[in-house]
Design a protein around this motif. Structure first.
Motif, PDB file in Angstrom:
ATOM      1  N   GLN A 176     -29.271  86.220  -3.441  1.00 34.88           N
ATOM      2  CA  GLN A 176     -27.866  86.064  -3.357  1.00 34.88           C
ATOM      3  C   GLN A 176     -26.993  84.920  -3.623  1.00 34.88           C
ATOM      4  OE1 GLN A 176     -26.999  87.679   0.990  1.00 34.88           O
ATOM      5  NE2 GLN A 176     -27.124  85.779   0.995  1.00 34.88           N
ATOM      6  N   CYS A 189     -21.663  85.495   6.228  1.00 33.50           N
ATOM      7  CA  CYS A 189     -21.729  84.695   5.176  1.00 33.50           C
ATOM      8  C   CYS A 189     -21.246  83.312   4.554  1.00 33.50           C
ATOM      9  CB  CYS A 189     -21.757  85.236   3.576  1.00 33.50           C
ATOM     10  SG  CYS A 189     -22.711  84.861   2.327  1.00 33.50           S
ATOM     11  N   LYS A 225     -23.776  88.408  -0.757  1.00 34.00           N
ATOM     12  CA  LYS A 225     -24.320  90.262  -1.654  1.00 34.00           C
ATOM     13  C   LYS A 225     -25.854  89.979  -1.835  1.00 34.00           C
ATOM     14  CE  LYS A 225     -22.990  94.396  -3.507  1.00 34.00           C
ATOM     15  NZ  LYS A 225     -22.362  95.073  -4.456  1.00 34.00           N
ATOM     16  N   TRP A 226     -26.621  90.985  -1.945  1.00 34.21           N
ATOM     17  CA  TRP A 226     -28.359  90.806  -2.268  1.00 34.21           C
ATOM     18  C   TRP A 226     -28.012  91.454  -3.439  1.00 34.21           C
ATOM     19  CZ3 TRP A 226     -31.613  87.205  -1.331  1.00 34.21           C
ATOM     20  CH2 TRP A 226     -31.799  86.626  -0.025  1.00 34.21           C
TER      21      TRP A 226
END
Length: 279
Positions: A176, A189, A225-226
């Motif tokens: 990520q 994030c 976003k992973w």
């Protein structure tokens, strides 16, 4: 399915389900999914006994389940374990070796899966806090991730020796861009340290001891976003009697610019018929 079971139970006297041989019921249940087998076990005592028999559950196990049970210490009570109990034990995370940073498990509609924490990988500069930090995370199976603040040379290597059942498998790196945290219960994030990944692609490699190889390249460009970056696939032959040996890596060694703001979680290996590249 629930309606079907209720119907069977309601009309048992009319259809004579209680008089059906347990062995015949077991043969029918063996063709169902595990959740369906458990539901039909609620019909009556005969169905329950049939739903617990080894003939039903052995077909749900990987073809090399005996090796997995023996080699990964699932057999402390092997003399008393039923096939259903073995199925249940394989479905939960099981350590590979003495560390809990490398695990395998079985998914009922997928097969044997393996996940390897970043802690089991060789990472350039991982012990130098100027470059990397170790962060607790509830978004990781292993509760911690490695966070790259900034570095010139990125190199991650790993290996695995494991008794995969015969089939096709895909290997992914779970990464990520940006650092996530929780604020008032919300996922936040922070991407202010993300840089350098759009200049040159990251190269991923996979090789096996029997000569299979794969190479993939990706620009990392989706902060917050992973992502599961697909490195490649490999095949385990049904006639092989040896464990599968894998080597895999992730590199970005162009020293013309620094890279940073990357979270490294794990390496994931799953059967290739349902690869999926995102979480």
């Amino acid at each position: 399915m629930g309606a079907s079971i209720s119907s069977l139970a309601d009309h048992e006297k009319l259809t004579g389900l209680g008089d059906l041989p347990e062995s015949c019921i077991a043969l029918v249940l063996a063709h169902l999914e595990p959740t369906e087998i458990c539901k039909f076990g609620l019909v009556n005592r005969t169905f329950r006994r049939a739903s617990l028999t080894d003939v039903v559950w052995e077909q749900k196990l990987p073809q090399n389940y005996q090796i997995l049970v023996k080699n990964y210490h699932l057999d402390e009570e092997s003399c008393s374990l039923t096939k259903k109990q073995i199925f249940a034990r394989l479905c939960r995370p099981n350590n590979i070796g003495s560390s809990n940073s490398k695990v395998f498990w079985m998914e009922k509609n997928r097969g044997i899966c393996v996940c390897i924490s970043w802690k089991e990988l060789k990472i350039t500069g991982i012990e130098d806090r100027r470059y990397w930090s170790h962060i607790s995370s509830d978004e990781s199976r292993f509760s911690t991730i490695a966070y790259l603040k900034q570095i010139w040379w990125v190199e991650v290597e790993g290996n695995l020796e494991f008794e995969f059942p015969a089939g096709n498998y895909s290997l992914f790196f779970r990464l990520q861009l940006g650092k996530t945290s929780r604020r008032l219960g919300r996922r936040i994030c922070t991407a202010d340290q993300v840089h350098g990944w759009n200049i040159k692609p990251v190269q991923f490699q996979l090789s096996t001891s029997n000569g299979q190889q794969a190479i993939a390249q990706y620009h990392l460009n989706e902060p917050g976003k992973w992502m599961n970056y697909h490195v490649g696939d490999f095949v385990v032959d049904k006639y092989s009697s040896m464990p599968t040996k894998l080597k895999f890596s992730m590199t970005q060694i162009d020293c013309t610019h620094t890279k940073g703001g990357l979270c490294l979680d794990s390496v994931l290996i799953i059967p290739a018929h349902r690869p999926g590249q995102q979480n």
